[in-house]
Design a protein around this motif. Structure first.
Motif, short mmCIF file in Angstrom:
data_model
loop_
_atom_site.label_atom_id
_atom_site.label_comp_id
_atom_site.label_asym_id
_atom_site.label_seq_id
_atom_site.Cartn_x
_atom_site.Cartn_y
_atom_site.Cartn_z
N UNK A 39 71.48 55.70 66.54
CA UNK A 39 72.33 54.79 65.80
C UNK A 39 71.62 53.64 65.11
N UNK A 40 70.29 53.63 65.14
CA UNK A 40 69.55 52.55 64.48
C UNK A 40 68.13 53.04 64.17
N UNK A 41 67.53 52.45 63.15
CA UNK A 41 66.13 52.73 62.83
C UNK A 41 65.26 51.92 63.78
N UNK A 42 64.34 52.59 64.50
CA UNK A 42 63.58 51.87 65.52
C UNK A 42 62.13 52.33 65.61
N UNK A 43 61.60 52.90 64.54
CA UNK A 43 60.19 53.32 64.51
C UNK A 43 59.41 52.36 63.62
N UNK A 44 58.30 51.85 64.15
CA UNK A 44 57.48 50.91 63.41
C UNK A 44 56.31 51.64 62.77
N UNK A 45 55.91 51.18 61.60
CA UNK A 45 54.82 51.83 60.88
C UNK A 45 53.54 51.87 61.69
N UNK A 46 53.26 50.82 62.46
CA UNK A 46 52.00 50.81 63.23
C UNK A 46 51.98 51.91 64.28
N UNK A 47 53.17 52.27 64.82
CA UNK A 47 53.23 53.37 65.79
C UNK A 47 52.83 54.68 65.14
N UNK A 48 53.32 54.92 63.93
CA UNK A 48 53.00 56.17 63.23
C UNK A 48 51.53 56.18 62.84
N UNK A 49 51.02 55.07 62.38
CA UNK A 49 49.60 55.00 62.03
C UNK A 49 48.72 55.32 63.23
N UNK A 50 49.12 54.83 64.42
CA UNK A 50 48.36 55.13 65.63
C UNK A 50 48.44 56.61 65.96
N UNK A 51 49.62 57.22 65.81
CA UNK A 51 49.77 58.66 66.08
C UNK A 51 48.85 59.49 65.19
N UNK A 52 48.74 59.09 63.93
CA UNK A 52 47.94 59.87 62.99
C UNK A 52 46.44 59.65 63.19
N UNK A 53 46.09 58.79 64.14
CA UNK A 53 44.69 58.62 64.52
C UNK A 53 44.44 59.11 65.94
N UNK A 54 45.37 59.91 66.47
CA UNK A 54 45.23 60.37 67.85
C UNK A 54 43.87 61.04 68.04
N UNK A 55 43.12 60.63 69.06
CA UNK A 55 41.75 61.14 69.20
C UNK A 55 41.66 62.63 69.50
N UNK A 56 42.71 63.23 70.04
CA UNK A 56 42.66 64.66 70.36
C UNK A 56 43.50 65.51 69.40
N UNK A 57 43.79 64.96 68.23
CA UNK A 57 44.51 65.72 67.21
C UNK A 57 43.66 65.78 65.94
N UNK A 58 43.41 67.00 65.47
CA UNK A 58 42.71 67.22 64.21
C UNK A 58 43.78 67.40 63.14
N UNK A 59 43.97 66.38 62.31
CA UNK A 59 45.10 66.41 61.38
C UNK A 59 45.11 67.65 60.50
N UNK A 60 43.96 68.12 60.10
CA UNK A 60 43.92 69.27 59.21
C UNK A 60 44.55 70.50 59.86
N UNK A 61 44.40 70.64 61.18
CA UNK A 61 44.90 71.82 61.88
C UNK A 61 46.04 71.54 62.85
N UNK A 62 46.27 70.28 63.18
CA UNK A 62 47.23 69.94 64.23
C UNK A 62 48.37 69.07 63.74
N UNK A 63 48.59 68.98 62.46
CA UNK A 63 49.72 68.22 61.92
C UNK A 63 50.37 69.01 60.81
N UNK A 64 51.67 68.78 60.64
CA UNK A 64 52.45 69.53 59.66
C UNK A 64 53.49 68.62 59.03
N UNK A 65 53.59 68.66 57.71
CA UNK A 65 54.68 68.03 56.97
C UNK A 65 55.42 69.14 56.24
N UNK A 66 56.74 69.23 56.46
CA UNK A 66 57.54 70.28 55.85
C UNK A 66 58.43 69.66 54.78
N UNK A 67 58.37 70.20 53.58
CA UNK A 67 59.09 69.65 52.43
C UNK A 67 60.09 70.65 51.88
#
Length: 336
Positions: A39-67
């Protein structure tokens, strides 16, 4: 059977890996999903930025954006903290987008099996957290073999500068913030030991922990260590002030040898008083409903009530790999 991903997405949809530059778009998607689920927006940009720098995630192979055309409709991230069979993932989708959501699950489950196989594990034990009333179709999720294994409650409490003041410490207790490198190492060690017997715990080195919490941008004045005379440093409290709707307690850990001295209550009330003085009107945290340390009852005694619930889901997939020495040595933590 080893998971096999389909070659092409459903008609009209495209997929690509995420990059750090996508953080704002992912944050907007997660906030849209937040509105549907809580019922409310509660995600902060800094949280997402930290996720996309996760040390055990290789963004090229371990992340997906579906459009769908230019519209971002789903996001996935996968990481391997265990070095064994346990693989973790996040999956977020807008409601009414089941074909795309299932396509993303196909890709992510196949990748999870691939990463576990690379660790020498004969199976992938995949964990995922979803709101108890998510945008995802749960019947479709169960049909894929996923099952719930744990429930967590997000608790919250109103704050008032008039009534929530910094408490006097219990006898023999002093608090200090983590402004120095030795104190940060102490906070890490305290939290690792305090949570070692918790469900789903994954041990983290100091360097991994710094990466997990995006230490480069962390406010260390919001992390405290409790020192108990005669026992030394025995508890740590990690908080942050980034969430739009409330201050947040990320971790509150007390060593087993120091429990029963009122430290949990003191640290909790310290957080209340500190954030009330900063002008925040609400504070929250997440807790395992099956926590054996008595934490849920502690939080309830201090006026915290249910905001929403989150379920941990598990999927087990064969990798087609015969487990070798590495898989045995780095298997599932605490039997999970």
């Amino acid at each position: 059977m080893t998971a096999t991903a389909p070659r092409t997405p459903p008609p009209g949809l495209t997929v690509r890996p995420a990059t750090p530059d996508d953080a704002a778009a992912v944050c907007a998607l997660l906030n849209e999903i937040d509105v549907w689920e809580i019922g409310r927006a509660d995600t902060d940009l800094t949280e997402v930025q930290a996720e996309l720098k996760h040390p055990e995630a290789d963004l090229e192979n371990d992340s997906w954006l579906l459009f769908d055309g230019g519209r971002l409709i789903a996001y996935g991230l996968l990481w391997d903290d265990s070095g064994g069979e346990r693989i973790d993932m996040d999956h977020y989708t807008l409601p009414g987008r089941l074909p795309g959501a299932l396509y993303l699950y196909d890709l992510m489950e196949a990748r999870a099996a691939e990463r576990a196989a690379a660790n020498g594990a004969s199976r992938a034990v995949v964990h995922l957290h979803l709101n108890a009333a998510p945008t995802m179709d749960l019947h479709a999720l169960r049909a894929r073999g996923w099952r719930t294994v744990r429930r967590y409650h997000v608790l919250h409490r109103p704050l008032s500068a008039a009534t929530d003041r910094l408490p006097a410490p219990p006898p023999g207790v002093t608090l200090r913030s983590c402004r120095t490198e030795p104190d940060r190492r102490s906070a890490h060690a305290l939290l690792q030991e305090s949570f070692a017997d918790h469900f789903g715990f994954q041990p983290r080195t100091y360097e991994q922990w710094l990466g997990d919490i995006d230490a480069e941008h962390a406010d260390w004045s919001l992390v405290w260590i409790a020192h108990l005379r005669g026992l030394g440093d025995v508890a740590a409290l990690r908080t942050h002030n980034a969430r739009p709707s409330m201050a947040w307690i990320s971790s509150l850990g007390v060593l087993p040898k120091a429990r029963g001295n009122g430290l949990g209550s003191h640290l909790l009330r310290h957080a209340f008083g500190h954030y009330a003085a900063l002008g925040r009107h609400r504070i929250g945290l997440g807790v395992d409903t099956d926590n054996s340390s008595g934490a849920p009852a502690l939080y309830e005694r201090h006026g915290m009530t249910l905001d929403f619930a989150v379920d941990a889901w598990e999927l087990i997939r064969d990798t087609g790999t015969r487990a070798g020495n590495r898989g045995q040595a780095h298997g599932v933590v605490n039997g999970q």
